[in-house]
Motif scaffolding. Structure first.
Motif, PDB file in Angstrom:
ATOM      1  N   SER A   7       0.983  -1.266  -0.091  1.00  0.00           N
ATOM      2  CA  SER A   7       0.052  -0.119   0.048  1.00  0.00           C
ATOM      3  C   SER A   7       0.945   1.031   0.090  1.00  0.00           C
ATOM      4  O   SER A   7       2.121   1.031   0.248  1.00  0.00           O
ATOM      5  N   GLY A   8       0.404   2.291  -0.410  1.00  0.00           N
ATOM      6  CA  GLY A   8       0.933   3.604  -0.213  1.00  0.00           C
ATOM      7  C   GLY A   8       1.263   4.258  -1.397  1.00  0.00           C
ATOM      8  O   GLY A   8       1.660   5.381  -1.686  1.00  0.00           O
ATOM      9  N   GLY A   9       1.029   3.481  -2.801  1.00  0.00           N
ATOM     10  CA  GLY A   9       1.534   4.024  -3.781  1.00  0.00           C
ATOM     11  C   GLY A   9       0.690   5.496  -4.233  1.00  0.00           C
ATOM     12  O   GLY A   9      -0.423   5.429  -3.964  1.00  0.00           O
ATOM     13  N   PRO A  14       8.545  15.288  -8.607  1.00  0.00           N
ATOM     14  CA  PRO A  14      10.066  15.158  -8.295  1.00  0.00           C
ATOM     15  C   PRO A  14      10.544  15.833  -7.014  1.00  0.00           C
ATOM     16  O   PRO A  14      10.233  17.271  -7.061  1.00  0.00           O
ATOM     17  N   GLY A  15      11.430  15.435  -6.579  1.00  0.00           N
ATOM     18  CA  GLY A  15      11.939  15.973  -5.288  1.00  0.00           C
ATOM     19  C   GLY A  15      11.371  15.526  -3.991  1.00  0.00           C
ATOM     20  O   GLY A  15      11.610  15.879  -2.750  1.00  0.00           O
ATOM     21  N   GLY A  16      10.081  14.979  -4.308  1.00  0.00           N
ATOM     22  CA  GLY A  16       9.219  14.545  -2.987  1.00  0.00           C
ATOM     23  C   GLY A  16       9.459  13.238  -2.457  1.00  0.00           C
ATOM     24  O   GLY A  16      10.679  12.600  -2.766  1.00  0.00           O
ATOM     25  N   SER A  17       8.653  12.761  -1.577  1.00  0.00           N
ATOM     26  CA  SER A  17       8.698  11.519  -0.547  1.00  0.00           C
ATOM     27  C   SER A  17       7.552  10.765  -0.758  1.00  0.00           C
ATOM     28  O   SER A  17       6.423  11.358  -0.854  1.00  0.00           O
ATOM     29  N   LEU A  18       7.764   9.549  -0.246  1.00  0.00           N
ATOM     30  CA  LEU A  18       6.682   8.691  -0.302  1.00  0.00           C
ATOM     31  C   LEU A  18       7.026   7.556   0.616  1.00  0.00           C
ATOM     32  O   LEU A  18       8.236   7.204   0.523  1.00  0.00           O
ATOM     33  N   ARG A  19       6.093   7.005   1.353  1.00  0.00           N
ATOM     34  CA  ARG A  19       6.445   5.731   1.966  1.00  0.00           C
ATOM     35  C   ARG A  19       5.413   4.590   1.458  1.00  0.00           C
ATOM     36  O   ARG A  19       4.260   4.769   1.648  1.00  0.00           O
ATOM     37  N   LEU A  20       6.141   3.387   1.269  1.00  0.00           N
ATOM     38  CA  LEU A  20       5.146   2.411   0.945  1.00  0.00           C
ATOM     39  C   LEU A  20       5.228   1.376   2.136  1.00  0.00           C
ATOM     40  O   LEU A  20       6.195   1.285   2.728  1.00  0.00           O
ATOM     41  N   SER A  21       4.207   0.742   2.358  1.00  0.00           N
ATOM     42  CA  SER A  21       4.174  -0.505   3.217  1.00  0.00           C
ATOM     43  C   SER A  21       3.839  -1.572   2.768  1.00  0.00           C
ATOM     44  O   SER A  21       3.171  -1.795   1.468  1.00  0.00           O
ATOM     45  N   CYS A  22       4.214  -2.781   3.537  1.00  0.00           N
ATOM     46  CA  CYS A  22       3.691  -4.188   2.935  1.00  0.00           C
ATOM     47  C   CYS A  22       3.560  -4.974   3.944  1.00  0.00           C
ATOM     48  O   CYS A  22       4.242  -5.199   5.008  1.00  0.00           O
ATOM     49  N   ALA A  23       2.071  -5.443   4.259  1.00  0.00           N
ATOM     50  CA  ALA A  23       1.445  -6.150   5.164  1.00  0.00           C
ATOM     51  C   ALA A  23       1.733  -7.725   4.991  1.00  0.00           C
ATOM     52  O   ALA A  23       1.351  -8.079   3.808  1.00  0.00           O
ATOM     53  N   ALA A  24       2.539  -8.511   5.797  1.00  0.00           N
ATOM     54  CA  ALA A  24       2.642  -9.928   5.413  1.00  0.00           C
ATOM     55  C   ALA A  24       1.720 -10.706   6.411  1.00  0.00           C
ATOM     56  O   ALA A  24       1.474 -10.276   7.783  1.00  0.00           O
ATOM     57  N   SER A  25       1.561 -12.145   5.947  1.00  0.00           N
ATOM     58  CA  SER A  25       0.750 -12.910   6.425  1.00  0.00           C
ATOM     59  C   SER A  25       0.868 -14.116   6.188  1.00  0.00           C
ATOM     60  O   SER A  25       1.332 -14.635   4.778  1.00  0.00           O
ATOM     61  N   GLY A  26       0.597 -15.192   7.043  1.00  0.00           N
ATOM     62  CA  GLY A  26       0.456 -16.596   6.520  1.00  0.00           C
ATOM     63  C   GLY A  26       1.817 -17.301   6.742  1.00  0.00           C
ATOM     64  O   GLY A  26       1.979 -18.480   6.154  1.00  0.00           O
ATOM     65  N   PHE A  27       3.094 -16.533   7.121  1.00  0.00           N
ATOM     66  CA  PHE A  27       4.240 -17.223   7.002  1.00  0.00           C
ATOM     67  C   PHE A  27       4.747 -16.634   8.231  1.00  0.00           C
ATOM     68  O   PHE A  27       4.304 -15.577   8.812  1.00  0.00           O
TER      69      PHE A  27
END
Lengths: 123, 110
Positions: A7-9, A14-27
């Motif tokens: 998520s987070g896309g 240009p020059g800006g910032s962004l934070r992506l996250s990834c939720a893991a499950s099942g392992f």
């Protein structure tokens, strides 16, 4: 079910910032090395970076094009992988995938992939 | 780190076998047995089909096989089926970077 959900896309200038996250499950997240891979529109796969598990020092590695601008982190308490992207460039435009190593078959192979989240860098 | 070299495209008819090559150097493919192959259908996430040169994850058809000779790894798909039409990528561990991909090969089933 083994699953990764990014998520987070977003659209960022240009020059800006962004934070992506990834939720893991099942392992067992704490045992896995986690990587980010990206794919620019119509192009091939590009490895972005990796974070090892805490018991292996939690060491991070980055591809040359993102070194110094991107930071990978993990929160084992919430089974979450993060990608902080700063000083973004138009060439960072891509679908970003979260992937695992060492969760299923072993290391140095990207076993599980999320569905991807789209990042667009444009003015 | 330069990408591994794959042919841009290959094609074959249903039932035939095809082979996709992945050429690296003695710093990656030639040095380590950590070559993987991924299948990607349009608009979908990649899927691991071969790891450690020749091993198949559970659930992957035995029509897919991998091998390596020197600095070149190969993916062979036997008994081609329409559903095999996809992009295929190789990757390898390297002495200078944890992972590098090939440029990808588009497989067309005629």
């Amino acid at each position: 079910e083994v699953q990764l959900v990014e998520s987070g896309g977003d659209l960022v200038k240009p020059g800006g910032s962004l934070r992506l996250s990834c939720a893991a499950s099942g392992f067992t997240f704490t045992n896995a090395w986690m990587s980010w891979v990206r794919q620019a529109p119509g192009k091939g796969l590009e490895w972005v970076g990796r974070i090892k598990r805490k018991s292996d020092g939690g060491t991070t590695y980055y591809a040359a094009p993102v070194e110094g601008r991107f930071t990978i982190s993990r929160d084992d308490s919430t089974n979450t992988l993060n990608l902080q992207m700063n000083s973004m460039k138009t060439e960072d435009t891509a679908v970003y995938y979260c992937t695992t190593e060492g969760a299923i078959v072993g290391y140095h192979a990207l076993e599980i992939w999320g569905q991807g989240t789209t990042v667009t860098v444009s003015s | 780190q330069s990408a591994l070299t794959q042919p841009a495209s290959v094609s074959g008819s249903p039932g035939q076998s095809i082979t996709i090559s992945c050429t690296g150097t003695n710093s990656d493919v030639g040095r380590y047995n950590y070559v993987s192959w991924y299948q990607q259908h349009p608009g979908k996430a990649p899927k691991l089909i071969i790891y450690e040169v020749s091993n198949r994850p559970s659930g992957v058809s035995n029509r897919f096989s991998g091998s390596k000779s020197g600095n070149t790894a190969s993916l062979t798909i036997s008994g081609l089926q329409a559903e095999d039409e996809a992009d295929y990528y190789c990757s390898s561990y390297t002495s200078s970077s944890p992972l590098v991909f090939g440029g990808g090969t588009k497989l067309t089933v005629l």
